[in-house]
Motif scaffolding. Structure first.
Motif, PDB file in Angstrom:
ATOM      1  N   ASP A 185       1.034  -0.880   0.594  1.00 19.54           N
ATOM      2  CA  ASP A 185       0.206   0.055   0.110  1.00 19.54           C
ATOM      3  C   ASP A 185       1.363   1.006   0.122  1.00 19.54           C
ATOM      4  N   ASP A 186       1.962   1.718   0.571  1.00 20.71           N
ATOM      5  CA  ASP A 186       2.812   2.389   0.812  1.00 20.71           C
ATOM      6  C   ASP A 186       3.252   2.771  -0.429  1.00 20.71           C
ATOM      7  N   ALA A 187       3.914   1.460  -1.647  1.00 21.29           N
ATOM      8  CA  ALA A 187       4.541   1.362  -2.602  1.00 21.29           C
ATOM      9  C   ALA A 187       3.954   2.125  -3.544  1.00 21.29           C
ATOM     10  N   THR A 188       2.436   1.537  -3.538  1.00 18.65           N
ATOM     11  CA  THR A 188       1.355   2.456  -4.536  1.00 18.65           C
ATOM     12  C   THR A 188       1.045   2.736  -4.202  1.00 18.65           C
ATOM     13  N   ASP A 189       0.970   3.514  -3.583  1.00 28.58           N
ATOM     14  CA  ASP A 189       0.261   5.009  -3.472  1.00 28.58           C
ATOM     15  C   ASP A 189       0.693   6.134  -4.512  1.00 28.58           C
ATOM     16  N   PRO A 190       1.778   6.018  -4.259  1.00 29.84           N
ATOM     17  CA  PRO A 190       1.763   7.135  -5.595  1.00 29.84           C
ATOM     18  C   PRO A 190       1.158   7.101  -6.976  1.00 29.84           C
ATOM     19  N   TRP A 191       0.779   5.492  -7.396  1.00 28.80           N
ATOM     20  CA  TRP A 191       0.677   5.166  -8.611  1.00 28.80           C
ATOM     21  C   TRP A 191      -1.236   5.112  -8.218  1.00 28.80           C
ATOM     22  N   GLY A 192      -2.050   5.952  -6.945  1.00 28.34           N
ATOM     23  CA  GLY A 192      -3.057   5.608  -6.933  1.00 28.34           C
ATOM     24  C   GLY A 192      -3.973   4.195  -6.350  1.00 28.34           C
ATOM     25  N   ILE A 193      -3.596   3.551  -6.081  1.00 23.18           N
ATOM     26  CA  ILE A 193      -3.406   2.237  -6.215  1.00 23.18           C
ATOM     27  C   ILE A 193      -3.834   1.605  -4.579  1.00 23.18           C
ATOM     28  N   LYS A 194      -4.926   1.659  -4.410  1.00 20.25           N
ATOM     29  CA  LYS A 194      -5.677   0.903  -2.912  1.00 20.25           C
ATOM     30  C   LYS A 194      -5.329  -0.466  -2.600  1.00 20.25           C
ATOM     31  N   VAL A 195      -4.435  -1.261  -1.516  1.00 22.23           N
ATOM     32  CA  VAL A 195      -4.243  -2.841  -1.811  1.00 22.23           C
ATOM     33  C   VAL A 195      -5.160  -2.858  -0.658  1.00 22.23           C
ATOM     34  N   GLU A 196      -6.302  -3.602  -0.868  1.00 22.82           N
ATOM     35  CA  GLU A 196      -6.985  -3.613  -0.128  1.00 22.82           C
ATOM     36  C   GLU A 196      -7.324  -5.300   1.246  1.00 22.82           C
ATOM     37  N   ARG A 197      -6.987  -5.784   0.369  1.00 20.90           N
ATOM     38  CA  ARG A 197      -6.064  -7.249   1.010  1.00 20.90           C
ATOM     39  C   ARG A 197      -4.886  -8.271   0.474  1.00 20.90           C
ATOM     40  N   VAL A 198      -4.116  -8.838   1.024  1.00 22.31           N
ATOM     41  CA  VAL A 198      -2.958 -10.043   0.750  1.00 22.31           C
ATOM     42  C   VAL A 198      -3.270 -11.158   1.378  1.00 22.31           C
ATOM     43  N   GLU A 199      -3.266 -12.528   0.567  1.00 23.88           N
ATOM     44  CA  GLU A 199      -3.509 -13.843   1.138  1.00 23.88           C
ATOM     45  C   GLU A 199      -2.696 -14.659   0.833  1.00 23.88           C
ATOM     46  N   ILE A 200      -1.632 -14.784   1.973  1.00 24.45           N
ATOM     47  CA  ILE A 200      -1.282 -16.352   1.359  1.00 24.45           C
ATOM     48  C   ILE A 200      -1.573 -17.283   1.108  1.00 24.45           C
ATOM     49  N   LYS A 201      -1.267 -18.639  -0.649  1.00 26.38           N
ATOM     50  CA  LYS A 201      -1.839 -19.539  -0.705  1.00 26.38           C
ATOM     51  C   LYS A 201      -1.709 -20.099   0.215  1.00 26.38           C
ATOM     52  N   ASP A 202      -0.479 -20.626  -0.329  1.00 28.57           N
ATOM     53  CA  ASP A 202       0.088 -22.283   0.154  1.00 28.57           C
ATOM     54  C   ASP A 202       1.778 -22.051   0.381  1.00 28.57           C
TER      55      ASP A 202
END
Length: 289
Positions: A185-202
């Motif tokens: 979220d911090d890295a993509t904020d200048p790109w206008g991106i909001k990271v809502e969720r991150v999940e580790i699958k396996d």
């Protein structure tokens, strides 16, 4: 209190960065299109007026509820706010626009070979959910926002998991996901991106490590079973000792116990019945001889 203050400071910093980027765009637009640019705009307006019924269909555009349009006039962004949803007006000769989808997008992080802090090689994959919160920044600050976010997610997964032990990786997935979400979220904020969720699958471990962990778990279960069996035998021996002391105080109680044993054996329909013989009788015969 300190965490709340730090989070507030981060929010203020993010807002300042976004406002500064928008102000820079507005300052660049305030410089004007120049004499030649305004001349082209005037010619475009005269062309629209001359062919009004026909150019009307070329000037009016429609964007959907989940879309926004960023308009470029002679290569410059015309307004700080994107257009939409609904109808908006563009000049056919001087204006171009880019549609931006505001819906949440998800993508899979390919399996990454990662060396943990305790020098164990694991393969980890995950999934990321994000959306565009500032269409102008997503168009003006990065060439391909979706591809850039995917590549950044892969590197962030490697960087975050490289600082964790194997035990932390297997037990604290939620904390790792939150850490990755904050970093992205911090890295993509200048790109206008909001990271809502991150999940580790396996998390895939090497086969040798899986066998070693399985052997360790099996040995732990066997040791625990032996301890439980030993505790049960110790409790049973204590109960038998207490029962023998109680029976020794009353000889008739031993006879009743004999009869109860015979009753339980006879109830099972056995062809052979064993009669208990007191050892005291044999001792008396031994003395007479």
């Amino acid at each position: 209190m300190i965490s709340a203050t730090s989070s507030t400071a981060k929010m203020v910093t993010r807002g300042t960065v976004q406002i500064n980027s928008e102000d820079n765009i507005q300052e660049k637009n305030a410089e004007g299109l120049g004499c030649f640019g305004w001349l082209l705009v005037l010619i475009s307006l005269l062309l629209i007026a001359a062919t009004f019924p026909i150019t009307l269909f070329m000037c009016i555009k429609i964007v959907k509820e989940y879309e926004r349009a960023v308009i470029f006039r002679l290569g410059r962004i015309t307004d700080r706010k994107p257009k939409g949803p609904g109808l908006f007006f563009v000049l056919p000769c001087t204006d171009t626009f880019v549609k931006v989808d505001l819906r949440t997008v998800s993508f899979d992080i390919p399996p990454q070979e990662i060396l943990t802090k305790d020098s164990v090689t694991v393969s980890v994959d995950g999934v990321v959910y994000f959306r565009i919160k500032c269409p102008i920044s997503s168009v003006a600050n990065v060439s391909n926002v979706h591809s850039s976010t995917r590549l950044l997610a892969q590197t962030t997964l490697r960087n975050v998991l490289g600082t964790k032990n194997l035990a932390e990786l297997l037990s604290d997935r939620e904390g790792i996901s939150l850490n990755m979400q904050a970093s992205l979220d911090d890295a993509t904020d200048p790109w206008g991106i909001k990271v809502e969720r991150v999940e580790i699958k396996d998390v895939k471990l090497p086969h040798q490590l899986q066998r070693a962990m399985a052997a360790e778990a099996e040995a732990t279960r066997e040791a625990r079973a032996k301890l439980i069996s030993a505790e049960g035998e110790m409790n049973a021996s204590r109960a038998l000792k207490e029962a023998s002391l109680i029976i020794a105080e009353s000889p008739s109680g031993l006879q009743l116990r004999y009869l109860q044993t015979l009753t339980s054996i006879a109830g099972e329909k056995n062809s052979t019945i064993i009669f208990p013989l007191p050892i005291d009788i044999l001792q008396n015969f031994m003395k007479r001889e």
